[in-house]
Design an enzyme around this catalytic site. Structure first.
Site, PDB file in Angstrom:
ATOM      1  N   HIS A  71      -3.029   4.879  10.009  1.00  0.00           N
ATOM      2  CA  HIS A  71      -3.138   3.630  10.780  1.00  0.00           C
ATOM      3  C   HIS A  71      -1.823   2.866  10.728  1.00  0.00           C
ATOM      4  O   HIS A  71      -0.912   3.239   9.999  1.00  0.00           O
ATOM      5  CB  HIS A  71      -4.335   2.794  10.322  1.00  0.00           C
ATOM      6  CG  HIS A  71      -4.217   2.204   8.942  1.00  0.00           C
ATOM      7  ND1 HIS A  71      -4.180   2.961   7.802  1.00  0.00           N
ATOM      8  CD2 HIS A  71      -4.145   0.904   8.530  1.00  0.00           C
ATOM      9  CE1 HIS A  71      -4.099   2.169   6.750  1.00  0.00           C
ATOM     10  NE2 HIS A  71      -4.069   0.920   7.154  1.00  0.00           N
ATOM     11  N   HIS A  73      -0.693  -0.145   9.755  1.00  0.00           N
ATOM     12  CA  HIS A  73      -0.254  -1.212   8.847  1.00  0.00           C
ATOM     13  C   HIS A  73       1.087  -0.863   8.182  1.00  0.00           C
ATOM     14  O   HIS A  73       1.344   0.295   7.832  1.00  0.00           O
ATOM     15  CB  HIS A  73      -1.323  -1.482   7.783  1.00  0.00           C
ATOM     16  CG  HIS A  73      -2.486  -2.278   8.326  1.00  0.00           C
ATOM     17  ND1 HIS A  73      -3.738  -2.274   7.755  1.00  0.00           N
ATOM     18  CD2 HIS A  73      -2.570  -3.095   9.404  1.00  0.00           C
ATOM     19  CE1 HIS A  73      -4.546  -3.054   8.453  1.00  0.00           C
ATOM     20  NE2 HIS A  73      -3.866  -3.565   9.463  1.00  0.00           N
ATOM     21  N   ASP A  75       2.322  -1.248   5.305  1.00  0.00           N
ATOM     22  CA  ASP A  75       2.357  -0.588   3.991  1.00  0.00           C
ATOM     23  C   ASP A  75       1.960   0.885   4.090  1.00  0.00           C
ATOM     24  O   ASP A  75       1.896   1.585   3.082  1.00  0.00           O
ATOM     25  CB  ASP A  75       1.487  -1.332   2.967  1.00  0.00           C
ATOM     26  CG  ASP A  75       0.014  -1.361   3.323  1.00  0.00           C
ATOM     27  OD1 ASP A  75      -0.311  -1.495   4.514  1.00  0.00           O
ATOM     28  OD2 ASP A  75      -0.832  -1.229   2.408  1.00  0.00           O
ATOM     29  N   HIS A  76       1.735   1.373   5.318  1.00  0.00           N
ATOM     30  CA  HIS A  76       1.449   2.804   5.530  1.00  0.00           C
ATOM     31  C   HIS A  76       2.503   3.487   6.406  1.00  0.00           C
ATOM     32  O   HIS A  76       2.624   4.704   6.364  1.00  0.00           O
ATOM     33  CB  HIS A  76       0.047   2.980   6.137  1.00  0.00           C
ATOM     34  CG  HIS A  76      -1.040   2.594   5.173  1.00  0.00           C
ATOM     35  ND1 HIS A  76      -1.851   3.517   4.563  1.00  0.00           N
ATOM     36  CD2 HIS A  76      -1.393   1.389   4.667  1.00  0.00           C
ATOM     37  CE1 HIS A  76      -2.683   2.887   3.733  1.00  0.00           C
ATOM     38  NE2 HIS A  76      -2.427   1.588   3.784  1.00  0.00           N
ATOM     39  N   HIS A 129     -11.413  -0.740   9.836  1.00  0.00           N
ATOM     40  CA  HIS A 129     -10.290  -1.416   9.170  1.00  0.00           C
ATOM     41  C   HIS A 129      -9.274  -1.808  10.247  1.00  0.00           C
ATOM     42  O   HIS A 129      -8.803  -2.941  10.303  1.00  0.00           O
ATOM     43  CB  HIS A 129      -9.688  -0.475   8.135  1.00  0.00           C
ATOM     44  CG  HIS A 129      -8.486  -1.008   7.431  1.00  0.00           C
ATOM     45  ND1 HIS A 129      -8.541  -2.064   6.549  1.00  0.00           N
ATOM     46  CD2 HIS A 129      -7.176  -0.631   7.476  1.00  0.00           C
ATOM     47  CE1 HIS A 129      -7.318  -2.306   6.082  1.00  0.00           C
ATOM     48  NE2 HIS A 129      -6.472  -1.453   6.638  1.00  0.00           N
ATOM     49  N   ASP A 146      -7.131   3.495   4.657  1.00  0.00           N
ATOM     50  CA  ASP A 146      -7.777   2.283   4.143  1.00  0.00           C
ATOM     51  C   ASP A 146      -9.198   2.131   4.675  1.00  0.00           C
ATOM     52  O   ASP A 146      -9.715   1.015   4.749  1.00  0.00           O
ATOM     53  CB  ASP A 146      -6.965   1.042   4.538  1.00  0.00           C
ATOM     54  CG  ASP A 146      -5.655   0.936   3.773  1.00  0.00           C
ATOM     55  OD1 ASP A 146      -5.419   1.763   2.866  1.00  0.00           O
ATOM     56  OD2 ASP A 146      -4.876   0.016   4.092  1.00  0.00           O
TER      57      ASP A 146
HETATM   58 ZN    ZN Z   1      -4.440  -0.967   6.120  1.00  0.00          ZN
END
Ligand code: ZN
Length: 273
Positions: A71, A73, A75-76, A129, A146
């Site tokens: 996904h 985000h 932090d990914h 999410h 997540d």
């Molecule tokens: Zn996430």
């Protein structure tokens, strides 16, 4: 919608997938999957930060062969550009304009094939999410970003309780011996909530002790196994009588459907400390 198929148990099971964690930020895991054909070639799942992945590649004398993204985000995906400076590799992820580095889009029911690495994953679309979240499932392993955490689940930033509940049920349908690789080390905190909801859950009580020992030794609690998650994770147990009763007591009235139980649990967890 693709139904998760149960893999045949073959008499000669292939060796389990080689997967190791790279820690990032405070509690993210970037998973490195070794190619079964050439273990020094690795695939990075959700590299939110490039620096620790580059350090691990150097330490292990490995090379990056592909990047899988669950996904959008930061932090990914935040480390993707830094990793591409090492050389161009396929960047495989869901259709989403918020993932501009993607070179290959995968959709629900498709298979992500990396034939030269001897790797292949089924794509499960698991919104909730985020609305474009996917999971990669193959070789007895599930990379669920997540959406599912051990003993918990991700926050619902973009989806509805019904969507997220359906997504979690889908993940819960993979074979019970599947190794579950989540995006964060949240297990201990999740177990505090799980045992607040379902205090007599013997499997969760036992798991809490094991996780406490692992974390005290600074060892990841992951991967989990789906069989364990189905016993300890309240978000996968919305049709369980004890979980339902706890959600109804919290909501102050009857809940008709498991997705409503899920919605109450998720909102409860958001405020639980
Ligand atoms: Zn996430």
């Amino acid at each position: 919608m693709l139904q998760v198929k149960y893999a045949c148990k073959m008499p000669n099971q292939p060796a389990p997938l080689g997967v190791r964690p790279v820690r990032a930020f405070t509690d993210n895991y970037i998973w490195l999957i070794e190619s079964p054909r050439a273990p020094a070639r690795v695939v990075a799942v959700d590299p939110g930060d490039g620096a620790p992945v580059r350090a691990e590649l150097e330490r292990s004398r490995s090379s990056l062969a592909a990047i899988l993204l669950t996904h959008h985000h930061a932090d990914h995906i935040g480390g993707v550009s830094a990793l591409l400076e090492l050389g161009a590799v396929p960047v495989i992820g869901p259709e989403d304009s918020r993932i501009p580095q993607r070179t290959q889009t995968v959709r629900d029911g498709e298979r992500c094939e990396l034939p030269d690495l001897g790797l292949s994953f089924d794509i499960l679309y698991v919104p909730g999410h985020t609305l474009s979240h996917i999971a990669f499932w193959g070789h007895g392993a599930l990379f669920c970003g997540d959406t599912l955490f051990s003993a918990g689940c991700g926050r619902m930033f973009e989806g509805t309780p019904r969507q997220m509940h359906a997504s979690l049920n889908r993940l819960g349908g993979v074979p019970p011996d599947t190794q579950v690789y989540c995006g964060h080390e949240y297990t201990a905190a999740n177990l505090r909530f799980a045992l607040n909801v379902d205090p007599k859950n013997a499997a969760a009580l036992e798991y809490r002790e094991r996780v406490a020992r692992l974390r005290a030794a600074d060892v990841p609690s992951l991967p989990s196994r789906m069989a364990l998650e189905l016993r300890v994770n309240p978000f996968l147990r919305c049709d369980d009588a004890a979980v339902r009763a706890a959600a109804e007591a919290h909501a102050g009235g009857p809940l008709r459907e498991p997705s409503e139980v899920f919605g109450v649990l998720r909102a409860w967890k958001d405020k639980f400390h």
